[in-house]
Design a protein around this motif. Structure first.
Motif, PDB file in Angstrom:
ATOM      1  N   UNK A  55       1.914  -0.332   0.697  1.00 50.31           N
ATOM      2  CA  UNK A  55       2.044  -1.754   1.036  1.00 50.31           C
ATOM      3  C   UNK A  55       1.216  -2.607   0.080  1.00 50.31           C
ATOM      4  N   UNK A  56      -0.029  -2.177  -0.169  1.00 54.77           N
ATOM      5  CA  UNK A  56      -0.921  -2.937  -1.043  1.00 54.77           C
ATOM      6  C   UNK A  56      -0.367  -3.020  -2.462  1.00 54.77           C
ATOM      7  N   UNK A  57       0.157  -1.911  -2.967  1.00 54.59           N
ATOM      8  CA  UNK A  57       0.703  -1.880  -4.324  1.00 54.59           C
ATOM      9  C   UNK A  57       1.911  -2.799  -4.437  1.00 54.59           C
ATOM     10  N   UNK A  58       2.821  -2.739  -3.459  1.00 53.62           N
ATOM     11  CA  UNK A  58       4.033  -3.564  -3.514  1.00 53.62           C
ATOM     12  C   UNK A  58       3.688  -5.051  -3.417  1.00 53.62           C
ATOM     13  N   UNK A  59       2.776  -5.401  -2.510  1.00 56.58           N
ATOM     14  CA  UNK A  59       2.390  -6.810  -2.356  1.00 56.58           C
ATOM     15  C   UNK A  59       1.684  -7.307  -3.614  1.00 56.58           C
ATOM     16  N   UNK A  60       0.750  -6.506  -4.141  1.00 59.19           N
ATOM     17  CA  UNK A  60       0.015  -6.905  -5.341  1.00 59.19           C
ATOM     18  C   UNK A  60       0.956  -7.082  -6.528  1.00 59.19           C
ATOM     19  N   UNK A  61       1.915  -6.177  -6.684  1.00 57.53           N
ATOM     20  CA  UNK A  61       2.856  -6.288  -7.794  1.00 57.53           C
ATOM     21  C   UNK A  61       3.754  -7.504  -7.626  1.00 57.53           C
ATOM     22  N   UNK A  62       4.177  -7.791  -6.399  1.00 54.49           N
ATOM     23  CA  UNK A  62       5.010  -8.972  -6.151  1.00 54.49           C
ATOM     24  C   UNK A  62       4.258 -10.251  -6.522  1.00 54.49           C
ATOM     25  N   UNK A  63       3.001 -10.334  -6.117  1.00 53.77           N
ATOM     26  CA  UNK A  63       2.199 -11.515  -6.451  1.00 53.77           C
ATOM     27  C   UNK A  63       1.937 -11.596  -7.954  1.00 53.77           C
ATOM     28  N   UNK A  64       1.750 -10.438  -8.595  1.00 51.54           N
ATOM     29  CA  UNK A  64       1.524 -10.421 -10.038  1.00 51.54           C
ATOM     30  C   UNK A  64       2.765 -10.888 -10.797  1.00 51.54           C
ATOM     31  N   UNK A  65       3.938 -10.484 -10.317  1.00 51.03           N
ATOM     32  CA  UNK A  65       5.191 -10.963 -10.938  1.00 51.03           C
ATOM     33  C   UNK A  65       5.232 -12.483 -10.941  1.00 51.03           C
ATOM     34  N   UNK A  74       5.993 -15.782   0.472  1.00 49.82           N
ATOM     35  CA  UNK A  74       7.321 -15.163   0.439  1.00 49.82           C
ATOM     36  C   UNK A  74       7.334 -13.926  -0.449  1.00 49.82           C
ATOM     37  N   UNK A  75       6.631 -13.968  -1.564  1.00 50.27           N
ATOM     38  CA  UNK A  75       6.552 -12.781  -2.420  1.00 50.27           C
ATOM     39  C   UNK A  75       5.807 -11.658  -1.706  1.00 50.27           C
ATOM     40  N   UNK A  76       4.749 -12.001  -0.973  1.00 52.31           N
ATOM     41  CA  UNK A  76       4.002 -10.977  -0.239  1.00 52.31           C
ATOM     42  C   UNK A  76       4.874 -10.320   0.827  1.00 52.31           C
ATOM     43  N   UNK A  77       5.660 -11.118   1.548  1.00 49.14           N
ATOM     44  CA  UNK A  77       6.559 -10.550   2.560  1.00 49.14           C
ATOM     45  C   UNK A  77       7.592  -9.645   1.910  1.00 49.14           C
ATOM     46  N   UNK A  78       8.129 -10.065   0.750  1.00 49.01           N
ATOM     47  CA  UNK A  78       9.098  -9.225   0.058  1.00 49.01           C
ATOM     48  C   UNK A  78       8.464  -7.896  -0.351  1.00 49.01           C
ATOM     49  N   UNK A  79       7.170  -7.907  -0.678  1.00 46.83           N
ATOM     50  CA  UNK A  79       6.468  -6.662  -1.003  1.00 46.83           C
ATOM     51  C   UNK A  79       6.327  -5.752   0.201  1.00 46.83           C
ATOM     52  N   UNK A  80       6.020  -6.329   1.367  1.00 41.34           N
ATOM     53  CA  UNK A  80       5.909  -5.529   2.595  1.00 41.34           C
ATOM     54  C   UNK A  80       7.249  -4.881   2.934  1.00 41.34           C
ATOM     55  N   UNK A  81       8.324  -5.661   2.827  1.00 42.15           N
ATOM     56  CA  UNK A  81       9.658  -5.117   3.110  1.00 42.15           C
ATOM     57  C   UNK A  81      10.022  -4.029   2.105  1.00 42.15           C
ATOM     58  N   UNK A  82       9.627  -4.219   0.843  1.00 43.54           N
ATOM     59  CA  UNK A  82       9.892  -3.201  -0.181  1.00 43.54           C
ATOM     60  C   UNK A  82       9.171  -1.898   0.143  1.00 43.54           C
ATOM     61  N   UNK A  83       7.943  -1.990   0.649  1.00 47.61           N
ATOM     62  CA  UNK A  83       7.197  -0.791   1.024  1.00 47.61           C
ATOM     63  C   UNK A  83       7.870  -0.051   2.176  1.00 47.61           C
ATOM     64  N   UNK A  84       8.420  -0.803   3.132  1.00 52.16           N
ATOM     65  CA  UNK A  84       9.135  -0.176   4.248  1.00 52.16           C
ATOM     66  C   UNK A  84      10.377   0.555   3.751  1.00 52.16           C
TER      67      UNK A  84
END
Length: 293
Positions: A65-75, A189-199
């Motif tokens: 979850x942390x990796x996906x959210x961090x990468x989404x925010x970095x994008x 919104x990017x953070x939520x998309x990262x959480x969904x990506x992790x799921x």
């Protein structure tokens, strides 16, 4: 195959695609960005699960979850923040570039071969109800998708930040004039998309037990298609469209004869083309969006 079995499996696949479409639809609603690089969020989360699951499964889940959210925010911080005012086509091309870049990064870091590990091996077991055989991961994917879809819905309709996200998705410029902080809404919104990506990554890695550099590309491509036929910019339409595409893919895989099964993806594209000819703005597009076009 038992028709009930096939339908149950199709619902499971559709649920995963619905989650992916929701993540894409959220970002598009706020930024008018159809983020193809969402697949690389799924891939990054998948790598975290594969690498860390043998060490500690709670650590693997939190890290994914942390990796996906961090990468989404970095994008957003590195690329999309600087081109927010550009047309949607420009944003889409930029997201393709980010996707290809990250795939090459995954190639360099992890190699071109897939990494394998048993993720949630207990979910590979199945239960029988008469002639119906149900894998636990199928049940988990449906339940997880349902919980996350409801959670996002509650967040968007019952919380202050969620209402701000909805307002921004309806009219971003007007929302800014009314005092909504654009940067915070976009980051959320990017953070939520990262959480969904992790799921999504959890479900897919539990099913396959392997991750490669293009791990998240196919589900993202079909989620984009689903969002388009459902009506980009409408979250309910994106979710429904993603579910329908996943449902169709699963049914084609199950019921097409062996001699033509390799062409099942072509049949999905044909179905999408027919839908878009009939409803160019998406089958769930609002009357307002149709009038604008």
């Amino acid at each position: 195959m038992n028709i009930i079995q096939a339908l149950f499996d199709a619902v499971s696949t559709g649920a995963v695609y619905a989650l992916a479409a929701l993540g894409i639809g959220l970002v598009f609603g706020v930024m008018r960005l159809a983020n193809f690089a969402n697949g690389e969020l799924i891939t990054a989360a998948g790598y975290a699960l594969i690498i860390l699951w043998p060490v500690s499964w709670p650590l693997a889940i939190v890290a994914s979850i942390a990796v996906a959210v961090a990468l989404a925010l970095a994008m957003d911080a590195a690329v999309f923040r600087w081109i927010r005012s550009q047309p949607p086509a420009t944003l889409l091309i930029a997201s393709f570039g980010v996707s290809i870049l990250l795939q090459r990064v995954y190639d360099g870091v992890f190699g071109t071969n897939v990494l394998s590990a048993a993720v949630a091996p207990g979910l590979a077991t199945s239960i029988r109800i008469g002639e119906l055989r149900i894998n636990l991961i199928t049940i988990v994917s449906i339940v997880l998708a349902g919980v996350l879809l409801v959670a996002v819905r509650v967040f968007l309709t019952r919380t202050r930040m969620g209402l701000q996200v909805q307002a921004a998705s309806e009219d971003f410029r007007a929302a800014r004039v009314l005092g909504i902080r654009a940067g915070s809404v976009i980051a959320l919104t990017f953070a939520i998309s990262g959480i969904l990506a992790a799921a999504i990554a959890f479900v897919l890695t539990a099913q396959s037990g392997s991750v490669g550099p293009t791990f998240g590309v196919q589900v993202t491509l079909f989620a984009l298609i689903g969002s388009t036929i459902g009506g980009l910019g409408r979250l309910g339409g994106s979710v429904a469209g993603g579910f329908l595409v996943g449902f169709a893919v699963s049914l084609f895989t199950t019921f097409l004869p062996a001699w033509i099964n390799d062409f099942r993806i072509a049949f999905v594209y044909l179905l999408v083309a027919i839908v878009l000819v009939i409803a160019p703005n998406g089958i769930f597009a609002s009357r307002t969006s149709k009038e604008r076009t």
